[in-house]
Design a protein around this motif. Structure first.
Motif, short mmCIF file in Angstrom:
data_model
loop_
_atom_site.label_atom_id
_atom_site.label_comp_id
_atom_site.label_asym_id
_atom_site.label_seq_id
_atom_site.Cartn_x
_atom_site.Cartn_y
_atom_site.Cartn_z
N HIS A 1 104.35 -56.47 111.92
CA HIS A 1 104.26 -55.05 110.40
C HIS A 1 103.50 -55.92 109.64
N THR A 2 102.38 -54.17 108.71
CA THR A 2 101.87 -55.29 107.79
C THR A 2 102.89 -54.66 106.85
N GLN A 3 102.84 -55.14 105.17
CA GLN A 3 103.83 -54.74 104.22
C GLN A 3 104.17 -53.41 104.45
N MET B 1 109.28 -48.50 106.93
CA MET B 1 110.70 -48.61 107.66
C MET B 1 111.59 -48.49 106.58
N LEU B 2 111.38 -49.46 105.68
CA LEU B 2 113.05 -49.71 104.84
C LEU B 2 113.25 -48.38 104.04
N ALA B 3 112.31 -47.66 103.67
CA ALA B 3 112.95 -46.00 103.31
C ALA B 3 112.77 -45.42 104.58
N ARG B 4 112.99 -45.55 105.34
CA ARG B 4 113.70 -44.74 106.37
C ARG B 4 114.83 -44.90 106.92
N CYS B 5 115.16 -46.55 106.14
CA CYS B 5 116.41 -46.66 106.56
C CYS B 5 117.36 -46.69 105.21
N GLY B 6 116.70 -46.55 104.18
CA GLY B 6 117.21 -46.26 103.14
C GLY B 6 117.42 -47.16 102.34
N VAL B 7 116.72 -48.04 102.27
CA VAL B 7 117.12 -49.66 101.69
C VAL B 7 115.84 -50.34 101.05
N SER B 8 116.04 -51.24 99.74
CA SER B 8 114.35 -51.26 99.55
C SER B 8 114.66 -52.98 99.90
N SER B 9 114.98 -53.06 100.75
CA SER B 9 114.40 -55.17 101.58
C SER B 9 114.60 -55.45 102.26
N LEU B 10 114.07 -56.39 102.95
CA LEU B 10 115.57 -56.72 104.34
C LEU B 10 116.61 -57.11 103.90
N ASP B 11 116.09 -58.32 103.03
CA ASP B 11 117.35 -59.06 102.60
C ASP B 11 119.08 -57.45 102.81
#
Length: 446
Positions: free
Chosen positions: A8-10, A16-26
């Motif tokens: 995946h590109t950045q 995908m993170l935005a869709r999950c409602g979080v800002s980072s993989l952490d």
């Protein structure tokens, strides 16, 4: 975090993170405790040629010391004839992933049909599916099948002597399907059927029992089916598939459904699978049977051909009408079982069981003569597996034996061990296991 192996590109990751409602993989992994998170790259070797890959894995294999296996508890170290793996790799069987298109999947459909035929012969019941993931899920599906057939009944009685792994999976299934599980107590290592009558209330859909049971004991199920049917409940009998070559089959006990593990039919032991759950039933229940069912017919030219029939998966019918979705990639294991059964035949299956039975009884006699172990239930009949009482720490002995190249069994309590003997265990190996028992338990007393 390092993501060398993610395509995946950045921009993909941010979306995908935005869709999950979080800002980072952490943030996405916030529920994982810090001490469990990997903070370094995977220890993967650099790229290799085919020759180097073969050498690499051959070296890994040499580092592994195989254990002589006397463990069982539902999964057994039987011999896999060379013909099984050879035929199972033939293209006409393995290239067709699914049997949905009969015009290109005749090899797949044929071996499923033959598997069903042989499992029906083993269990004595006329209808077989193909197939379930393993024995635990097969018995859990059988539990759900009794409730589906009974409609307004949602209680299932389960013998306390069913394998614990089966019961744990059933508990999970029951919780999410609104099914109430009630345990039939055990007495002297077998199901207390005297208590069954009082438990067979009007809301009981099914009764699930096992033979051989979790102690290795062959249970006498005489009259159980009559009690169940008088209360309008279905009877499910679970057995390791290989043992059905010599013991009274579920149909002879009056069972409506047979379900269990078929790993003993030519499949090597593995860390969790792939194994094979079998399920067979009466004709009256076949429309409630989950999984695939293959039938034989003739084409326009009069040739014998095979097709899916009574399709009950949600790929074929409305989701709310489907019986189950648990059978996707077990075709290969059904193929293993079909080839194994056609290779060893009924007489070969008897010989497999006879060798294991002889070895188990020889081992028990040797251990008792040495004074280092005794049968926990000495009056109970058993086939190739028995529960032993020891005067010491059972788990410590298992670890001690492993250090000497033997998987000695499964600890069922601090002072008892479930030990299984198959046709692969030689008299020399059995005698060596006896020596380990003697050296550990007699030394611990001195």
């Amino acid at each position: 975090m390092i993501h060398r192996y993610f395509p995946h590109t950045q921009a993909d990751i941010d979306a995908m993170l935005a869709r999950c409602g979080v800002s980072s993989l952490d943030d996405l992994n916030a529920d994982v405790p810090e001490e469990l998170r990997l903070r370094r790259p995977y220890e993967l070797p650099a790229q290799m040629s085919e020759h180097e890959v073969r050498e690499y894995f051959e070296a890994l294999e040499k580092e592994c010391t195989p254990l002589t296996c006397f463990a069982g508890a539902g999964y057994y170290d039987h011999y896999t004839p060379a013909v099984v793996t050879a035929l199972a790799s033939r293209s006409e069987f393995v290239t067709a992933y699914t049997p949905y298109q009969p015009e290109i999947s005749q090899g797949t459909l044929q071996y499923i049909f033959e598997y069903q035929t042989m499992m029906a012969e083993l269990t004595g019941l006329p209808v077989s599916n193909a197939s379930m993931y393993d024995g635990t899920t097969a018995v859990a599906e059988a539990m759900m099948m009794t409730v589906a057939a009974a409609r307004k009944r949602n209680k299932v009685l389960v013998s306390a002597t069913l394998l614990p792994a089966y019961r744990r999976v059933m508990d999970t299934y029951a919780h999410f399907h609104g099914i109430e599980l009630v345990t039939i107590p055990e007495k002297d290592g077998v199901t207390d059927f005297a208590a069954l009558g009082g438990l067979l209330t009007a809301d009981v859909a099914g009764v699930i029992v096992a033979t051989p049971n979790c102690h290795g004991i062959l249970e006498d199920l005489t009259g159980v089916a009559d009690k169940c049917h008088a209360a309008k409940a279905l009877l499910v009998v679970s057995s390791p598939a290989s043992t059905l070559g010599v013991i009274k089959n579920p149909c002879e006990w009056g069972a409506d459904i047979a379900a269990g593990e078929a790993q003993s039919l030519g499949m090597p032991l593995s860390f969790g699978g792939p194994y094979l759950g079998y399920m067979c039933c009466t004709k009256a229940l076949m429309r409630k049977l989950p999984g695939r069912i293959v039938g034989a017919t003739e084409d326009a030219r009069g040739r014998r051909v095979f097709v899916l029939t009574l399709q009950a998966r949600e790929q074929h019918i409305r989701r709310d009408k489907a019986t189950s979705n648990i059978c996707s990639n077990q075709g290969l294991m059904a193929l293993y079982a079909a080839i194994y059964l056609s290779t060893v035949g009924s007489e070969g299956l008897k010989e497999v069981n006879r060798a294991g039975c002889d070895g188990a009884h020889y081992l028990a006699a040797r251990l008792e003569a040495e004074g280092v172990a005794k049968l926990r239930y000495p009056a109970a009949p058993y086939l190739n597996e028995m529960e032993l009482e020891v005067d010491g720490d059972a788990q410590a002995f298992i670890e001690y034996a492993a250090g000497h190249g033997f998987l000695a069994g499964v600890a069922t309590s601090p002072s008892s061990i479930l030990v299984a003997v198959t046709e692969k265990r030689s008299r020399t190996q059995i005698d060596r296991l006896v020596e380990l028992f003697v050296s550990f338990f007699k030394a611990s007393k001195s």
